[in-house]
Write a protein that holds these residues in place. Structure first.
Motif, PDB file in Angstrom:
ATOM      1  N   ILE A 232       0.876  -0.969  -0.053  1.00 50.69           N
ATOM      2  CA  ILE A 232       0.003  -0.125  -0.165  1.00 50.69           C
ATOM      3  C   ILE A 232       0.852   1.254   0.174  1.00 50.69           C
ATOM      4  O   ILE A 232       2.043   1.423   0.786  1.00 50.69           O
ATOM      5  CB  ILE A 232      -1.034  -0.057   1.361  1.00 50.69           C
ATOM      6  CG1 ILE A 232      -1.927  -1.042   1.129  1.00 50.69           C
ATOM      7  CG2 ILE A 232      -1.779   1.533   1.212  1.00 50.69           C
ATOM      8  CD1 ILE A 232      -3.000  -1.182   2.282  1.00 50.69           C
ATOM      9  N   ALA A 233       0.697   2.177  -0.996  1.00 47.67           N
ATOM     10  CA  ALA A 233       1.233   3.475  -0.865  1.00 47.67           C
ATOM     11  C   ALA A 233       0.258   4.576  -0.588  1.00 47.67           C
ATOM     12  O   ALA A 233      -0.785   4.508  -1.126  1.00 47.67           O
ATOM     13  CB  ALA A 233       2.013   3.387  -2.096  1.00 47.67           C
ATOM     14  N   ILE A 234       0.810   5.676   0.202  1.00 49.76           N
ATOM     15  CA  ILE A 234      -0.166   7.121   0.470  1.00 49.76           C
ATOM     16  C   ILE A 234       0.550   8.353  -0.194  1.00 49.76           C
ATOM     17  O   ILE A 234       2.048   7.955  -0.238  1.00 49.76           O
ATOM     18  CB  ILE A 234      -0.328   6.888   1.704  1.00 49.76           C
ATOM     19  CG1 ILE A 234       0.909   7.179   2.789  1.00 49.76           C
ATOM     20  CG2 ILE A 234      -1.206   5.774   2.149  1.00 49.76           C
ATOM     21  CD1 ILE A 234       0.632   7.538   4.174  1.00 49.76           C
ATOM     22  N   ILE A 240      -4.586   6.951   0.164  1.00 50.19           N
ATOM     23  CA  ILE A 240      -4.080   5.594  -0.636  1.00 50.19           C
ATOM     24  C   ILE A 240      -4.048   5.915  -1.979  1.00 50.19           C
ATOM     25  O   ILE A 240      -4.989   6.391  -2.641  1.00 50.19           O
ATOM     26  CB  ILE A 240      -4.911   4.499  -0.528  1.00 50.19           C
ATOM     27  CG1 ILE A 240      -4.863   4.104   0.905  1.00 50.19           C
ATOM     28  CG2 ILE A 240      -4.436   3.234  -1.185  1.00 50.19           C
ATOM     29  CD1 ILE A 240      -5.836   3.036   1.570  1.00 50.19           C
ATOM     30  N   THR A 241      -2.703   5.629  -2.741  1.00 49.29           N
ATOM     31  CA  THR A 241      -2.651   5.899  -4.419  1.00 49.29           C
ATOM     32  C   THR A 241      -2.304   4.712  -4.999  1.00 49.29           C
ATOM     33  O   THR A 241      -2.372   4.501  -6.013  1.00 49.29           O
ATOM     34  CB  THR A 241      -1.403   6.933  -4.525  1.00 49.29           C
ATOM     35  OG1 THR A 241      -0.469   6.374  -3.982  1.00 49.29           O
ATOM     36  CG2 THR A 241      -1.645   8.360  -3.842  1.00 49.29           C
ATOM     37  N   THR A 242      -1.754   3.449  -4.315  1.00 46.96           N
ATOM     38  CA  THR A 242      -1.363   2.528  -4.823  1.00 46.96           C
ATOM     39  C   THR A 242      -1.691   1.249  -3.971  1.00 46.96           C
ATOM     40  O   THR A 242      -1.364   1.301  -2.715  1.00 46.96           O
ATOM     41  CB  THR A 242       0.190   2.456  -5.151  1.00 46.96           C
ATOM     42  OG1 THR A 242       0.446   3.295  -6.245  1.00 46.96           O
ATOM     43  CG2 THR A 242       0.325   1.109  -6.250  1.00 46.96           C
ATOM     44  N   PHE A 243      -2.308   0.094  -4.601  1.00 47.28           N
ATOM     45  CA  PHE A 243      -2.138  -1.153  -3.779  1.00 47.28           C
ATOM     46  C   PHE A 243      -2.165  -2.277  -4.458  1.00 47.28           C
ATOM     47  O   PHE A 243      -2.549  -1.847  -5.789  1.00 47.28           O
ATOM     48  CB  PHE A 243      -3.495  -0.913  -2.796  1.00 47.28           C
ATOM     49  CG  PHE A 243      -4.808  -1.029  -3.503  1.00 47.28           C
ATOM     50  CD1 PHE A 243      -5.465  -2.182  -3.831  1.00 47.28           C
ATOM     51  CD2 PHE A 243      -5.029   0.036  -3.901  1.00 47.28           C
ATOM     52  CE1 PHE A 243      -6.520  -2.276  -4.520  1.00 47.28           C
ATOM     53  CE2 PHE A 243      -6.350   0.338  -4.531  1.00 47.28           C
ATOM     54  CZ  PHE A 243      -7.038  -0.805  -4.967  1.00 47.28           C
ATOM     55  N   ASN A 244      -2.052  -3.338  -4.215  1.00 50.98           N
ATOM     56  CA  ASN A 244      -1.862  -4.574  -5.073  1.00 50.98           C
ATOM     57  C   ASN A 244      -3.076  -5.627  -4.479  1.00 50.98           C
ATOM     58  O   ASN A 244      -3.418  -5.296  -3.408  1.00 50.98           O
ATOM     59  CB  ASN A 244      -0.762  -5.350  -5.234  1.00 50.98           C
ATOM     60  CG  ASN A 244      -0.287  -5.827  -3.830  1.00 50.98           C
ATOM     61  OD1 ASN A 244      -0.695  -5.547  -2.930  1.00 50.98           O
ATOM     62  ND2 ASN A 244       1.004  -6.729  -3.776  1.00 50.98           N
ATOM     63  N   ARG A 245      -3.546  -6.719  -5.246  1.00 44.53           N
ATOM     64  CA  ARG A 245      -4.532  -7.716  -4.992  1.00 44.53           C
ATOM     65  C   ARG A 245      -4.096  -8.286  -3.583  1.00 44.53           C
ATOM     66  O   ARG A 245      -4.624  -8.891  -2.615  1.00 44.53           O
ATOM     67  CB  ARG A 245      -4.623  -8.525  -6.069  1.00 44.53           C
ATOM     68  CG  ARG A 245      -5.912  -9.595  -5.937  1.00 44.53           C
ATOM     69  CD  ARG A 245      -6.070 -10.291  -6.965  1.00 44.53           C
ATOM     70  NE  ARG A 245      -6.200  -9.431  -8.147  1.00 44.53           N
ATOM     71  CZ  ARG A 245      -7.298  -8.927  -8.622  1.00 44.53           C
ATOM     72  NH1 ARG A 245      -8.736  -9.077  -7.879  1.00 44.53           N
ATOM     73  NH2 ARG A 245      -7.502  -8.161  -9.686  1.00 44.53           N
ATOM     74  N   ALA A 246      -2.467  -8.661  -3.364  1.00 43.25           N
ATOM     75  CA  ALA A 246      -2.240  -9.029  -2.126  1.00 43.25           C
ATOM     76  C   ALA A 246      -2.407  -8.470  -0.903  1.00 43.25           C
ATOM     77  O   ALA A 246      -2.942  -9.014   0.086  1.00 43.25           O
ATOM     78  CB  ALA A 246      -0.846  -9.480  -2.346  1.00 43.25           C
ATOM     79  N   LEU A 260      -8.518   2.766  -3.469  1.00 45.35           N
ATOM     80  CA  LEU A 260      -7.967   4.143  -4.222  1.00 45.35           C
ATOM     81  C   LEU A 260      -8.497   5.341  -3.826  1.00 45.35           C
ATOM     82  O   LEU A 260      -9.852   5.433  -3.780  1.00 45.35           O
ATOM     83  CB  LEU A 260      -7.773   4.029  -5.678  1.00 45.35           C
ATOM     84  CG  LEU A 260      -6.846   4.810  -6.231  1.00 45.35           C
ATOM     85  CD1 LEU A 260      -5.395   4.423  -5.866  1.00 45.35           C
ATOM     86  CD2 LEU A 260      -7.117   4.491  -7.990  1.00 45.35           C
ATOM     87  N   GLY A 261      -7.943   6.395  -3.195  1.00 42.20           N
ATOM     88  CA  GLY A 261      -8.429   7.656  -2.945  1.00 42.20           C
ATOM     89  C   GLY A 261      -8.957   7.793  -1.656  1.00 42.20           C
ATOM     90  O   GLY A 261      -9.308   8.763  -0.817  1.00 42.20           O
TER      91      GLY A 261
END
Length: 548
Positions: A232-234, A240-246, A260-261
């Motif tokens: 997760i990235a903020i 939150i700007t980025t995340f993956n399925r994991a 997202l957002g």
């Protein structure tokens, strides 16, 4: 369809697009300005022609001459008025629209008309002054026409004052040239600005082309999805700007959950990412709990120049690491156990074989019976006192481990542990008891050597599960009692220690349990663990020190 702009570099594309856009805008504005100028000049000329016509129409000498149809007087006067007012012509007609004066003398006495068939009806019949754009005998012009009234108010004639349109065209053409130069200048300036902006933009995206950026974006998404750790990235606002399925699976969120957002604190209320965002200090291998599960996370700030613009966090369930660690530990223990048991049973088999060979069959049978009796006694005790197979299996394994180390694990025959609530995780319970027993084995072995004893007493009477473990070690000083549960604290020099009691501490915190440390009856230390049967009400371990 192939886009022809794709054949050019981004800098060339941006320069062409911005330049053409500026050219189109300035051209549209130029055409609008020229049309506005042309119509404004026409209006001004028309207003001037009408004012001149009205002025001439009220001149007393003009009125008198029209009543007398005196063309000889009106002809030179109209020419002089046209010259004075810079008009192309001043034509005077009577009430029947017959010319009494005209710039071409031969046309005096002829009807006044134009190509549109206007015979001055609005002025002669209705007494109205008006403006007209028409083509007459002298060419295309803008005319102002005004009726002439006698002293009784009757219309006796008409005044027509004209200004040629070629003057308007000349002025417009002069401004058109000026505007064309301004448009070309604006286009050149726009191209220079577009070139500078394209260079700046290209530098900001590290010299990459749009197609390369798109490819990197797809690779980045594929990379994120291929990582088994949650990511997760903020940004700088904590959004939150980025995340993956994991990350969705790890946090037990539905696949359709849109992160997202959203602010990070709405998803992870106790997240330390905002702390990293504020301090800029990275965090490595930190533990955090969420929905009853423990995770290991790394948090790194994202910097642009000297500014922190976000934080990236990767995390994974701690159980996965613990499972790998336990598996490696078990494999090592199994190997050590097999070696020690092979050696031990080899000696016993040789002894039994020797006793049989010398005819001491009774002694051989007694040795075999003694070995079997000890295990059977322990098994009967565990079956009666500890019906939970996981805990019983752990205790049986620790009993065998103690035997391999040359120690004695004594389980109180009055122990009773049948009422273990379902909410208490069995793997955490055996980790607590197993690590405390391992710690007791090591303490006893290092102080007394082989032949030492470790005792275990269990009871589930009342509101708590109580486990009491006593060793024959060197004891624990009051100072060390405050720090032995911290990660990495150990009395051993080898690497890899200082983890067991830290795990005990972690699991006790989640259970709301307490542990006391006090001296043993003769030597060593006694650890007493109290695990509440009801739902935990505290989130930290309480270590009570009891002095002698």
């Amino acid at each position: 369809m192939n886009n022809p702009l794709r054949n050019f570099k981004l800098k060339t594309r941006m320069t062409l697009i911005l330049g053409l856009m500026a050219l189109m805008q300035t051209s549209i504005l130029g055409v609008f300005a020229l049309n506005y100028l042309y119509h404004s000049l026409e209006e001004q000329v028309a207003e001037r022609a009408l004012n001149v016509a009205k002025t001439i129409a009220v001149m007393p000498e003009i009125i008198s001459a029209i009543e007398l149809h005196d063309s000889q007087y009106l002809q030179p006067l109209s020419l002089q008025l046209a010259k004075t007012t810079n008009a192309r012509f001043v034509v005077i007609g009577d009430s029947k629209s017959i010319r009494l004066s005209h710039p071409t003398p031969a046309r005096i006495g002829q009807p006044m008309y134009d190509d549109e068939g206007d015979f001055n009806e609005p002025a002669l019949l209705e007494g109205l002054a008006y403006v007209q754009k028409a083509t007459g005998s002298l060419g295309s012009s803008i005319r102002g026409k005004a009726p002439v009234f006698d002293h009784s108010g009757e219309v006796i004639g008409v005044i027509s004052v004209g200004f040629m349109l070629d003057a308007v065209d000349t002025i417009t053409a002069r401004y058109r040239t000026t505007l064309l130069i301004a448009i070309l200048g604006a286009f050149l300036i726009s191209v220079l600005i577009a070139f500078w902006f394209a260079n700046h933009f290209k530098k900001a995206i590290f010299g990459l082309e749009p197609e390369q950026i798109g490819l990197l974006f797809e690779e980045r998404n594929a990379t994120l999805e291929s990582i088994r750790e949650g990511i997760i990235a903020i940004n700088a606002d904590g959004v939150i700007t980025t995340f993956n399925r994991a990350a969705l699976h790890t946090l037990n969120l539905q696949d359709k959950t849109l992160l997202l957002g959203k602010p990070i604190h709405s998803i992870l209320p106790d997240s330390q990412m905002l702390k990293v965002l504020a301090s800029g200090e990275p965090q490595f291998d930190e533990e955090f709990w969420l929905n009853g599960s423990c995770f290991i996370t790394n948090r790194l700030p994202v910097r642009q120049d000297d500014n922190i613009i976000g934080v990236v966090s990767s995390f994974r369930p701690k159980d996965e690491l613990d499972m790998v660690s336990r598996q490696l530990t078990k494999i090592r223990q199994y190997a050590d156990s097999l070696r020690s048991q092979t050696h031990e049973y080899s000696n016993k088999l040789h002894t039994i074989a020797g006793l049989i060979q010398i005819g001491a069959t009774k002694e051989a049978l007694a040795l075999i019976g003694q070995e079997t009796e000890n295990h059977q006694t322990l098994i009967h005790l565990l079956v009666a006192a500890v019906p939970d197979p996981i805990l019983a299996g752990c205790l049986l394994g620790k009993y065998n481990r103690a035997s391999e180390l040359g120690l004695v694990l004594s389980i109180d025959p009055d122990s009773h542990m049948t009422d273990i609530p379902l909410h208490i995780a069995r793997e955490q319970l055996v980790s607590i008891i197993g690590n405390l027993l391992d710690n007791a084995f090591e303490a006893t072995l290092s102080h007394t050597g082989a032949g030492g004893a470790v005792s275990l007493t269990m009871t589930d009477l009342g509101n708590d599960l109580i486990f009491e473990i006593e060793d024959q070690g060197a004891g624990i000083s009051p100072e060390d009692q405050e720090r032995i549960f911290k990660k990495g604290v150990t009395s051993k020099d080898e690497l890899g220690h200082g983890i067991g009691l830290h795990l005990v501490n972690t699991f006790l915190m989640r259970m709301g349990a307490t542990v006391t440390i006090e001296p043993g009856e003769n030597v060593g230390s006694r650890f007493t663990v109290y695990i509440p049967k009801n739902t935990p009400s505290i989130d930290r371990i309480i270590i009570e020190k009891v002095s002698e």
